[in-house]
Scaffold this motif. Sequence first.
Motif, short mmCIF file in Angstrom:
data_model
loop_
_atom_site.label_atom_id
_atom_site.label_comp_id
_atom_site.label_asym_id
_atom_site.label_seq_id
_atom_site.Cartn_x
_atom_site.Cartn_y
_atom_site.Cartn_z
N SER A 83 48.75 40.34 39.90
CA SER A 83 47.56 39.40 40.56
C SER A 83 46.70 39.31 39.41
O SER A 83 45.61 40.18 39.17
N GLU A 124 43.54 37.82 39.95
CA GLU A 124 42.33 37.94 40.81
C GLU A 124 42.12 39.35 40.86
O GLU A 124 41.18 39.75 40.78
N GLN A 125 43.23 40.12 41.31
CA GLN A 125 42.81 41.68 41.36
C GLN A 125 42.53 42.41 40.04
O GLN A 125 41.66 43.45 40.13
N ALA A 127 38.93 41.40 39.36
CA ALA A 127 38.11 42.36 40.01
C ALA A 127 37.90 43.66 39.80
O ALA A 127 36.88 44.38 39.75
N ALA A 128 39.02 44.23 39.39
CA ALA A 128 39.10 45.50 38.96
C ALA A 128 38.51 45.96 37.91
O ALA A 128 37.62 46.91 37.69
N SER A 157 42.57 49.73 44.15
CA SER A 157 44.26 49.01 44.67
C SER A 157 44.21 47.96 43.83
O SER A 157 43.14 46.98 44.10
N CYS A 158 45.21 47.60 43.24
CA CYS A 158 45.42 46.57 42.29
C CYS A 158 46.71 46.30 41.87
O CYS A 158 47.38 47.40 41.30
N ASN A 159 47.22 45.07 41.97
CA ASN A 159 48.47 44.85 41.90
C ASN A 159 48.56 44.00 40.32
O ASN A 159 47.78 42.90 40.26
#
Length: 256
Positions: free
Chosen positions: A67, A69-70, A73-74, A62-64
């Motif tokens: 973002s 940060e997201q 992280a992905a 799950s990744c926007n």
Amino acid sequence: MDLSGKIAVVTGAAMGIGKAITEKLLQNGATVVLLDVNETAAKTLMEDLSKQYGQDRTLFLSCNVESEEQIKAAFQKTVETFGGINILCNNAGILNESDWEKTVSINLLGVIRGTYLALKHMNKTSGGRGGVIVNTASMAGLGPLISCPVYTATKHGVVGFTRAMSGASTALGYGVRFNVICPGFVQTELLSDPNSKMGQFSHLVDVIEQMMIKDGTLNATEVADSVLEMVTDETKNGAALMIFSKGKQYITFPSM
Ligand SMILES: NC(=O)c1ccc[n+]([C@@H]2O[C@H](COP(=O)([O-])OP(=O)(O)OC[C@H]3O[C@@H](n4cnc5c(N)ncnc54)[C@H](O)[C@@H]3O)[C@@H](O)[C@H]2O)c1
Ligand SMILES: CC/C=C\C[C@H](O)/C=C/C=C\C=C\C=C\[C@@H](O)[C@@H](O)C/C=C\CCC(=O)O
């Protein structure tokens, strides 16, 4: 480029063009990490993909793309799980002339953000494997859709950014190719209920309807075929491919 053993990341992978790109890359031997905000659609898709390709060639995160940060992280999870990133498809996008700042944030800033963060893992000058980044623009990235001026601006931005990054990557030895697809109308959720997406320009919806009648529509698989071409053809760098119902055409731009 042979896709066997290659690791691809696709944004907006749960539906529409991103789903078709994901399936096309899997069919051709790649491992695909799917990034999306629509967890319900993604999980349904993942059930199908796991049955067809096995559990070890797909991963949903799950990744926007709004973002940092997201996305960071992905990509980190991708590298930890599969060892690196060879292919990135910055595909996630929306059409919303009412919430135009969100449209800019996703369609343009999301592509820039995804590119810069992926280069930390792909750039050969910093230990990466090299590879290819294919961005999803639109025919509205080549000429104005008068009912969607902000969407048009984002897609023009994606075309220009991609071409500039191709030049920079070549000049700096990143070992990463950059290409952009410019589809016409494609039968996906984005195209549903256009009137609700045009905000102050909704009176111009008939322009879109007339264009769709005149120009016809594509299916997402036809777009994915063109993405595959730009991923696998290692001569393609800085290329912009316009895809429409009657065919496709590499765009020649004025030389500066
Ligand atoms: N449908 C068309 O006519 C058409 C034509 C040319 C270009 N495009 C472009 O193709 C791309 C894909 O659009 P589509 O037609 O498949 O639409 P779609 O709505 O079917 O799919 C878009 C996907 O992106 C995801 N998404 C939306 N915002 C996100 C975010 N912030 N972070 C992560 N994922 C997000 C959605 O959940 C969805 O799964 C977009 O960039 C769009 O502008 C579409
Ligand atoms: C509601 C918008 C739906 C989807 C957006 C998606 O990206 C699809 C875009 C498809 C086609 C865009 C075409 C852009 C054409 C421009 O180059 C320009 O030629 C169109 C300007 C006016 C059209 C009037 C007419 O020709 O009838």
